[in-house]
Each structure stands twice: as structure tokens, then as C-alpha cells.
Write a protein that holds these residues in place. Structure first.
Motif, short mmCIF file in Angstrom:
data_model
loop_
_atom_site.label_atom_id
_atom_site.label_comp_id
_atom_site.label_asym_id
_atom_site.label_seq_id
_atom_site.Cartn_x
_atom_site.Cartn_y
_atom_site.Cartn_z
N GLU A 115 -1.91 27.04 19.65
CA GLU A 115 -1.22 28.13 20.35
C GLU A 115 -0.44 27.57 21.53
N LEU A 116 0.84 27.89 21.56
CA LEU A 116 1.73 27.42 22.62
C LEU A 116 2.60 28.59 23.06
N THR A 117 3.24 28.43 24.20
CA THR A 117 4.23 29.44 24.59
C THR A 117 5.62 28.92 24.23
N LEU A 118 6.57 29.84 24.18
CA LEU A 118 7.95 29.43 23.91
C LEU A 118 8.42 28.46 24.99
N GLY A 119 8.02 28.70 26.23
CA GLY A 119 8.39 27.81 27.33
C GLY A 119 7.87 26.40 27.15
N GLN A 136 15.47 27.96 19.67
CA GLN A 136 16.63 28.50 20.38
C GLN A 136 16.84 29.97 20.03
N VAL A 137 16.71 30.32 18.75
CA VAL A 137 16.87 31.72 18.34
C VAL A 137 15.80 32.60 19.01
N MET A 138 14.58 32.09 19.08
CA MET A 138 13.51 32.83 19.78
C MET A 138 13.89 33.06 21.23
N SER A 139 14.46 32.04 21.86
CA SER A 139 14.77 32.13 23.30
C SER A 139 15.87 33.15 23.60
N GLU A 140 16.63 33.52 22.58
CA GLU A 140 17.66 34.55 22.75
C GLU A 140 17.02 35.92 22.99
N PHE A 141 15.84 36.13 22.38
CA PHE A 141 15.25 37.46 22.38
C PHE A 141 13.90 37.58 23.09
N ALA A 142 13.27 36.45 23.36
CA ALA A 142 11.91 36.52 23.89
C ALA A 142 11.77 35.75 25.19
N PRO A 143 10.82 36.16 26.03
CA PRO A 143 10.58 35.43 27.27
C PRO A 143 9.84 34.12 26.99
N LYS A 144 9.86 33.25 27.98
CA LYS A 144 9.18 31.96 27.84
C LYS A 144 7.68 32.12 27.61
N SER A 145 7.15 33.30 27.95
CA SER A 145 5.72 33.55 27.79
C SER A 145 5.34 33.95 26.36
N LEU A 146 6.33 34.10 25.48
CA LEU A 146 6.01 34.48 24.10
C LEU A 146 4.99 33.50 23.52
N LYS A 147 3.96 34.07 22.91
CA LYS A 147 2.91 33.24 22.32
C LYS A 147 3.31 32.85 20.90
N ILE A 148 3.22 31.56 20.60
CA ILE A 148 3.53 31.07 19.27
C ILE A 148 2.29 30.39 18.72
N ILE A 149 1.82 30.91 17.60
CA ILE A 149 0.62 30.35 16.96
C ILE A 149 1.06 29.61 15.70
N ILE A 150 0.69 28.36 15.61
CA ILE A 150 1.06 27.53 14.46
C ILE A 150 -0.20 27.28 13.65
N GLY A 151 -0.16 27.67 12.38
CA GLY A 151 -1.34 27.53 11.54
C GLY A 151 -1.08 26.68 10.31
#
Ligand code: ZN
Length: 130
Positions: free
Chosen positions: A111-115, A88-103
Motif C-alpha cells: 500500500e502506497l500513496t500517489l504522492g 500521471q493520469v491518476m495525478s490529474e484527478f486525485a490528491p497525493k493522499s490517494l491510497k494505491i494498493i498493489i496486489g
């Protein structure tokens, strides 16, 4: 760049304050101008005072005026995804296309997007519909 981000997230875990969960989490944001801003989880004896690594990195970025990000790397031993509050905090500042890499500690990455992580999110745009 993913390698540098992973390294920054891993390095951030050295500063974790996690005496309760013993979970050492690191996050690293890559800004669109190539800067890396990292954070670690900071726990508190009063549990609501705990702050996730992702939120620490996000607050650092915002407080330094770095609002445009291309990706966030989240590292934990087991490869935990960001919690709901962090999404939710990410969604306040970033678009749904933000790339999130979980390692994880085995070098596995997802690798997923915020959306994808937070579909149908409640965003600042919702207020314009009120
Ligand atoms: Zn979180």
C-alpha cells in the motif's frame, strides 16, 4: 473493503484483451461514496493504442461523474506497480493522499500513496503558476 476491491480487480482480469503481453491486469477504484469501478488492460496490435487497466477504470469513473476516490487496487500476477503514464493520469484527478494498493496472485499487497509513487508530479495546479 480491501478484500472487495481485490475481488473486483481480479474479476476485471477476465475481460482483459492482452494477446500480445499475456499480462492480465485488473484495477478497481473505490469511490468516496462506496462504489467500485473496475477496469482491465485493453491492448492493440498498434502498441500506442494499448490502454492500461488503471486508465480504463479511471476513464470509466470520470465518464460516470465519479471524481472522488479513496483508493485504487491494482492487481497483476506479479504485483506490478502502475506505470508512469497511469501515475500521471491518476495525478490529474486525485490528491497525493490517494491510497494505491498493489496486489499479486499470492495475496501479497503493498500500500502506497500517489504522492509516494509520483513525487514532484506535474499537476493541473502547475498551470496556475504560468
Ligand atoms: Zn499504466
Amino acid at each position: 473493503m480491501s478484500k472487495e476491491l481485490r475481488e473486483a480487480a481480479l474479476n476485471a482480469t477476465k475481460n482483459c484483451h492482452a494477446p500480445y503481453s499475456k499480462a492480465y491486469i485488473g484495477a478497481a477504484i473505490l469511490t468516496t461514496d462506496g462504489e467500485i469501478i473496475s477496469g482491465c488492460n485493453v491492448e492493440n496490435a498498434s502498441y500506442p493504442g494499448c490502454i492500461c487497466a488503471e486508465q480504463v477504470a479511471i476513464v470509466k469513473a470520470i465518464s460516470e461523474g465519479k471524481r472522488n476516490w479513496s483508493s485504487i487496487y491494482v492487481y497483476s500476477k506479479a504485483g506490478w506497480p502502475p506505470c508512469g503514464v497511469c501515475r500521471q493520469v491518476m495525478s490529474e484527478f486525485a490528491p497525493k493522499s490517494l491510497k494505491i494498493i498493489i496486489g499479486d496472485d499470492g495475496g501479497n499487497e503493498k500500500e502506497l500513496t500517489l504522492g509516494e509513487l509520483l513525487p514532484h508530479s506535474f499537476t493541473p495546479e502547475e498551470y496556475s503558476k504560468n
